[in-house]
Design a protein around this motif. Structure first.
Motif, PDB file in Angstrom:
ATOM      1  N   ILE A 164      -9.111  -3.343   6.384  1.00 29.33           N
ATOM      2  CA  ILE A 164      -7.849  -3.041   7.070  1.00 29.33           C
ATOM      3  C   ILE A 164      -6.940  -2.203   6.177  1.00 29.33           C
ATOM      4  O   ILE A 164      -6.195  -1.345   6.659  1.00 29.33           O
ATOM      5  N   GLU A 165      -7.004  -2.405   4.876  1.00 26.19           N
ATOM      6  CA  GLU A 165      -6.207  -1.594   3.955  1.00 26.19           C
ATOM      7  C   GLU A 165      -6.673  -0.139   3.970  1.00 26.19           C
ATOM      8  O   GLU A 165      -5.857   0.786   3.991  1.00 26.19           O
ATOM      9  N   VAL A 166      -7.982   0.065   3.984  1.00 22.68           N
ATOM     10  CA  VAL A 166      -8.523   1.424   4.051  1.00 22.68           C
ATOM     11  C   VAL A 166      -8.113   2.069   5.371  1.00 22.68           C
ATOM     12  O   VAL A 166      -7.658   3.225   5.403  1.00 22.68           O
ATOM     13  N   ILE A 191      -2.474   8.244   3.345  1.00 25.01           N
ATOM     14  CA  ILE A 191      -2.496   7.908   1.920  1.00 25.01           C
ATOM     15  C   ILE A 191      -3.869   8.264   1.363  1.00 25.01           C
ATOM     16  O   ILE A 191      -3.996   8.683   0.224  1.00 25.01           O
ATOM     17  N   LEU A 192      -4.882   8.091   2.201  1.00 20.95           N
ATOM     18  CA  LEU A 192      -6.247   8.496   1.873  1.00 20.95           C
ATOM     19  C   LEU A 192      -6.655   9.628   2.804  1.00 20.95           C
ATOM     20  O   LEU A 192      -6.248   9.656   3.969  1.00 20.95           O
ATOM     21  N   LEU A 223       0.828  -1.212   0.000  1.00 16.25           N
ATOM     22  CA  LEU A 223       0.000   0.000   0.000  1.00 16.25           C
ATOM     23  C   LEU A 223       0.864   1.265   0.000  1.00 16.25           C
ATOM     24  O   LEU A 223       0.532   2.240  -0.661  1.00 16.25           O
ATOM     25  N   ARG A 224       1.948   1.226   0.740  1.00 17.48           N
ATOM     26  CA  ARG A 224       2.856   2.383   0.742  1.00 17.48           C
ATOM     27  C   ARG A 224       3.451   2.606  -0.647  1.00 17.48           C
ATOM     28  O   ARG A 224       3.593   3.740  -1.095  1.00 17.48           O
ATOM     29  N   SER A 243      -2.382   4.725  -6.659  1.00 18.40           N
ATOM     30  CA  SER A 243      -3.549   4.026  -7.207  1.00 18.40           C
ATOM     31  C   SER A 243      -4.600   3.689  -6.153  1.00 18.40           C
ATOM     32  O   SER A 243      -5.633   3.100  -6.471  1.00 18.40           O
ATOM     33  N   VAL A 244      -4.368   4.082  -4.914  1.00 14.61           N
ATOM     34  CA  VAL A 244      -5.262   3.695  -3.824  1.00 14.61           C
ATOM     35  C   VAL A 244      -6.657   4.304  -3.977  1.00 14.61           C
ATOM     36  O   VAL A 244      -7.660   3.633  -3.736  1.00 14.61           O
ATOM     37  N   ILE A 245      -6.755   5.551  -4.399  1.00 16.46           N
ATOM     38  CA  ILE A 245      -8.070   6.197  -4.556  1.00 16.46           C
ATOM     39  C   ILE A 245      -8.933   5.426  -5.556  1.00 16.46           C
ATOM     40  O   ILE A 245     -10.106   5.153  -5.295  1.00 16.46           O
ATOM     41  N   GLY A 246      -8.363   5.053  -6.685  1.00 12.84           N
ATOM     42  CA  GLY A 246      -9.100   4.278  -7.679  1.00 12.84           C
ATOM     43  C   GLY A 246      -9.535   2.929  -7.134  1.00 12.84           C
ATOM     44  O   GLY A 246     -10.661   2.479  -7.390  1.00 12.84           O
TER      45      GLY A 246
END
Length: 176
Positions: free
Chosen positions: A38-40, A48-49, A19-20, A25-28
């Motif tokens: 857990i990722e969110v 990151i978000l 994730l780091r 690309s996390v928003i998409g």
């Protein structure tokens, strides 16, 4: 216990590391429902978000919960090892020297707490795995949890039960 959890430690580490590395690309992934709860939660904690994209109040707390639990448990383990070593030293001294420290000092027996400790860590890992498998649902973001809570509730109840059992084992060891 540590060796049996190595595969799990690796899975957690790689999840957070990936994730780091892929923060662009996390928003998409969030918008298309491809991120687990857990990722969110991790992405929110690591900035990151933005917190504004996640409306439910429970999701942001999961990563913090696991981090806090792991730190607390690590400190507890260190403290019990130090305390047990100190108690062993006191008990090995002559009787008259031991009396000045208090001969009725007791700590939980390793065998008593060992099974409860292992069960607690296993339950913690299963709860994390559940949060890793549960996908965050942007459509449910306005609800209290933002994901399908049925698996979570079961794992949370097991975690709660093993935490109480662990506490009880510690207290029983002190009372004996």
């Amino acid at each position: 216990t540590f060796l049996s959890r190595m595969e799990f430690f690796y899975k957690e580490f790689t999840t957070y590391h990936n994730l780091r590395c892929a923060s662009d690309s996390v928003i998409g992934q969030l918008q298309s429902g491809q991120l687990s709860v857990i990722e969110v939660s991790f992405c929110l904690q690591e900035n990151i978000l933005d917190r504004a994209v996640v409306q439910c109040p429970l999701t942001p707390t999961f990563y913090i919960f696991f981090e806090t639990f792991d730190r607390f448990f690590d400190q507890w383990r260190r403290w019990t090892v130090v305390a047990s070593d100190h108690l062993s030293t006191i008990c090995s001294q002559k009787d008259e020297e031991r009396e000045e420290f208090g001969s009725n000092i007791k700590f939980p027996e390793k065998e008593t707490v060992g099974g409860a400790c292992e069960a607690l860590l296993t339950s913690r890992d299963q709860l994390w795995a559940c949060m890793h498998c549960s996908m965050y649902c942007p459509k449910k973001a306005s609800s209290y949890v933002g994901f399908d809570e049925s698996g979570f509730l079961i794992q949370w109840k097991w975690f709660h039960k093993t935490l109480l059992s662990f506490y009880s084992s510690c207290m029983d060891g002190l009372a004996n």
